[in-house]
Design an enzyme around this catalytic site. Sequence first.
Site, short mmCIF file in Angstrom:
data_model
loop_
_atom_site.label_atom_id
_atom_site.label_comp_id
_atom_site.label_asym_id
_atom_site.label_seq_id
_atom_site.Cartn_x
_atom_site.Cartn_y
_atom_site.Cartn_z
N LYS A 22 -21.81 24.82 -25.10
CA LYS A 22 -22.60 23.67 -24.62
C LYS A 22 -21.85 22.90 -23.53
O LYS A 22 -22.39 22.62 -22.47
CB LYS A 22 -22.90 22.72 -25.78
CG LYS A 22 -23.41 21.36 -25.33
CD LYS A 22 -23.72 20.44 -26.50
CE LYS A 22 -22.64 19.43 -26.80
NZ LYS A 22 -22.47 18.35 -25.81
N ASN A 23 -20.59 22.57 -23.80
CA ASN A 23 -19.87 21.71 -22.86
C ASN A 23 -19.54 22.44 -21.57
O ASN A 23 -19.22 21.81 -20.56
CB ASN A 23 -18.59 21.15 -23.51
CG ASN A 23 -18.93 20.12 -24.58
OD1 ASN A 23 -20.02 19.56 -24.59
ND2 ASN A 23 -18.02 19.89 -25.50
N CYS A 120 -23.60 10.67 -27.77
CA CYS A 120 -23.27 10.31 -29.15
C CYS A 120 -22.74 8.88 -29.24
O CYS A 120 -22.21 8.34 -28.29
CB CYS A 120 -22.19 11.26 -29.67
SG CYS A 120 -22.84 12.85 -30.14
N ARG A 125 -18.02 4.57 -23.85
CA ARG A 125 -17.91 5.73 -22.96
C ARG A 125 -18.28 5.28 -21.54
O ARG A 125 -19.36 5.59 -21.03
CB ARG A 125 -18.79 6.88 -23.47
CG ARG A 125 -18.34 7.32 -24.85
CD ARG A 125 -19.11 8.51 -25.36
NE ARG A 125 -18.51 9.75 -24.97
CZ ARG A 125 -18.94 10.94 -25.40
NH1 ARG A 125 -19.95 11.02 -26.22
NH2 ARG A 125 -18.34 12.04 -25.02
N ASP A 309 -13.33 16.74 -30.47
CA ASP A 309 -14.55 17.30 -31.08
C ASP A 309 -14.28 18.02 -32.40
O ASP A 309 -15.20 18.26 -33.18
CB ASP A 309 -15.24 18.29 -30.11
CG ASP A 309 -16.03 17.56 -29.03
OD1 ASP A 309 -16.23 16.35 -29.16
OD2 ASP A 309 -16.44 18.23 -28.07
N ARG A 402 -28.34 19.04 -31.03
CA ARG A 402 -27.86 18.83 -29.65
C ARG A 402 -26.82 19.89 -29.27
O ARG A 402 -26.68 20.22 -28.08
CB ARG A 402 -27.21 17.45 -29.51
CG ARG A 402 -28.19 16.30 -29.48
CD ARG A 402 -27.50 15.04 -29.01
NE ARG A 402 -26.63 15.34 -27.90
CZ ARG A 402 -25.41 14.84 -27.71
NH1 ARG A 402 -24.93 13.96 -28.55
NH2 ARG A 402 -24.68 15.20 -26.67
C1 UD1 Z 1 -14.91 14.08 -23.96
C2 UD1 Z 1 -13.74 14.98 -24.31
C3 UD1 Z 1 -14.22 16.40 -24.20
C4 UD1 Z 1 -15.39 16.57 -25.16
C5 UD1 Z 1 -16.49 15.56 -24.84
C6 UD1 Z 1 -17.62 15.60 -25.85
C7 UD1 Z 1 -11.38 14.66 -23.90
C8 UD1 Z 1 -10.33 14.28 -22.90
N1 UD1 Z 1 -12.63 14.70 -23.43
O1 UD1 Z 1 -15.31 14.38 -22.63
O2 UD1 Z 1 -13.18 17.32 -24.52
O3 UD1 Z 1 -15.90 17.86 -25.11
O4 UD1 Z 1 -15.95 14.26 -24.86
O5 UD1 Z 1 -17.25 15.04 -27.06
O6 UD1 Z 1 -11.09 14.92 -25.03
N2 UD1 Z 1 -13.06 7.12 -19.79
C9 UD1 Z 1 -13.08 5.90 -19.16
N3 UD1 Z 1 -13.83 5.76 -18.02
C10 UD1 Z 1 -14.53 6.80 -17.49
C11 UD1 Z 1 -14.50 8.06 -18.13
C12 UD1 Z 1 -13.75 8.18 -19.30
O7 UD1 Z 1 -12.47 4.93 -19.61
O8 UD1 Z 1 -15.17 6.63 -16.43
C13 UD1 Z 1 -12.26 7.28 -21.03
C14 UD1 Z 1 -13.13 7.58 -22.24
O9 UD1 Z 1 -13.61 6.41 -22.84
C15 UD1 Z 1 -12.18 8.36 -23.11
C16 UD1 Z 1 -11.33 9.14 -22.12
O10 UD1 Z 1 -11.46 8.44 -20.89
O11 UD1 Z 1 -11.37 7.50 -23.83
C17 UD1 Z 1 -11.74 10.59 -21.93
O12 UD1 Z 1 -13.11 10.63 -21.65
P1 UD1 Z 1 -13.82 11.87 -20.92
O13 UD1 Z 1 -12.93 13.04 -20.94
O14 UD1 Z 1 -14.37 11.42 -19.63
O15 UD1 Z 1 -15.05 12.10 -21.88
P2 UD1 Z 1 -16.05 13.24 -21.77
O16 UD1 Z 1 -16.16 13.79 -20.40
O17 UD1 Z 1 -17.26 12.73 -22.47
#
Ligand code: UD1
Length: 421
Positions: A22-23, A120, A125, A309, A402
């Site tokens: 998925k990711n 989620c 986020r 995850d 999902r």
């Molecule tokens: C994250 C996971 C990814 C997982 C996905 C779904 C990590 C590093 N990333 O990806 O492996 O498959 O969730 O569960 O484990 N952040 C900010 N500002 C931003 C973007 C991110 O502060 O603009 C922070 C987030 O709050 C978090 C960290 O950075 O604490 C990592 O987030 P990010 O990797 O961007 O999240 P996803 O891409 O959703």
Amino acid sequence: MESIYIHGGVALQGQVRIQGSKNAVLPVLAATVLIEGTSIIENCPRLLDVYHMQALLKSLGCVCLWDGEKLKVNAAGVDLVHALGGMPQDAAKGMRSSIILLGALLGRTGEVRIEYPGGCVIGERPVDIHIEALKKLNVQFEETIQGLYAYTDRLRGAEIDLPVPSVGATENSILAAVLAEGITIIRGAAREPEVVTLCEFLSACGADITGGGSSTIIIKGVEKLSGAQFRIPGDRIVAGTYLCACMAAGGEVLLKEAPVEQMQAVLHVAEQMGACCQQAKEGLYVQMHERPLTLEKLVTQPYPGFPTDMQSPFLSVLTLAKGTCIIEENIFENRFHTVPYLQAMGAAVQQTDAHHVKVSGVEELHGFTVSAKELRGGAALVIAGTAAKGETVVDGCRFIERGYENICRDLRELGVRIYGV
Ligand code: UD1
């Protein structure tokens, strides 16, 4: 599917094919809007988030056609009118990955309106890092209550230093940079396998990218991209989920097409807990014949560390392990929604603050009616139910859909008495 019924407590036995990731597929599908021809995405999992992405692509003027497990996307019809027309709210709000359409559409039309993404309920986020990175590439933003309006007269290559290795911000930067003028260097990039898959797909379409999988990615902008046929790898989190089911309930399973190379941190932890994990020609072979051993501490980290995850699925296994473990969740706060339900099933687990739980293993869990509040936590409750004595009902299973094509079918193939209604 609203609810899953499980009659647990029986060791697993059998083999199952692991679905496409998925990711990995969601950013690849977002990337198809950069391509004027047809992209053929093989091993595309049929799940709610993919259907949401399909609806978003359609609203942007793409034609999407399923052919077995292939999804064909023709993006010839993507234009400014569509990019500014607004996307279906339920699809955009339903998943976090809608935000990566931002970088892709800027590359294609130079202007886009997009809802703030959903996904989620696992803590804050934000998208500030995405916005700052795209600003470096000469994008201007206007933020409104509903979402973002972003525009550029020309994307220009730049040096981007990400303050944290955000997966989404790395993907957005890559998507915006591939058709930009000049060279982009992303430092502090996320190293997750899903970033590598996106780079491989874009390279197959004619992009010039080096360093995917390392923390420095270099992109030389090209004039145009053309369609390619591309296979999505197996889903490391789904494979990890079924590994956990086997660890919690015991047994012997073969997880065909599990991406073993991408699972090293998880397999290391599983082996410390007593699982025997072997790479086989077809995938991952797992044996678990004793009660799990505990760990002193389990800490989530960006790749190649232990993935956030997999935290909830391993929490379910640790409720049955010999001894006490502290789990530290470093990526997100508020990712312990299963704790009260595991307690109701007989687990000795306490959340001590937003980032920590303490879990002391018990000899057995008992069935109970529980509720999925988010995707991986929902799957973790299914794992607990698979190991628990008696009947477990997991409500709220739309969340699980999902990310899992058919978790009941898959676990039935491994001998679990499970069905969904
Ligand atoms: C994250 C996971 C990814 C997982 C996905 C779904 C990590 C590093 N990333 O990806 O492996 O498959 O969730 O569960 O484990 N952040 C900010 N500002 C931003 C973007 C991110 O502060 O603009 C922070 C987030 O709050 C978090 C960290 O950075 O604490 C990592 O987030 P990010 O990797 O961007 O999240 P996803 O891409 O959703």
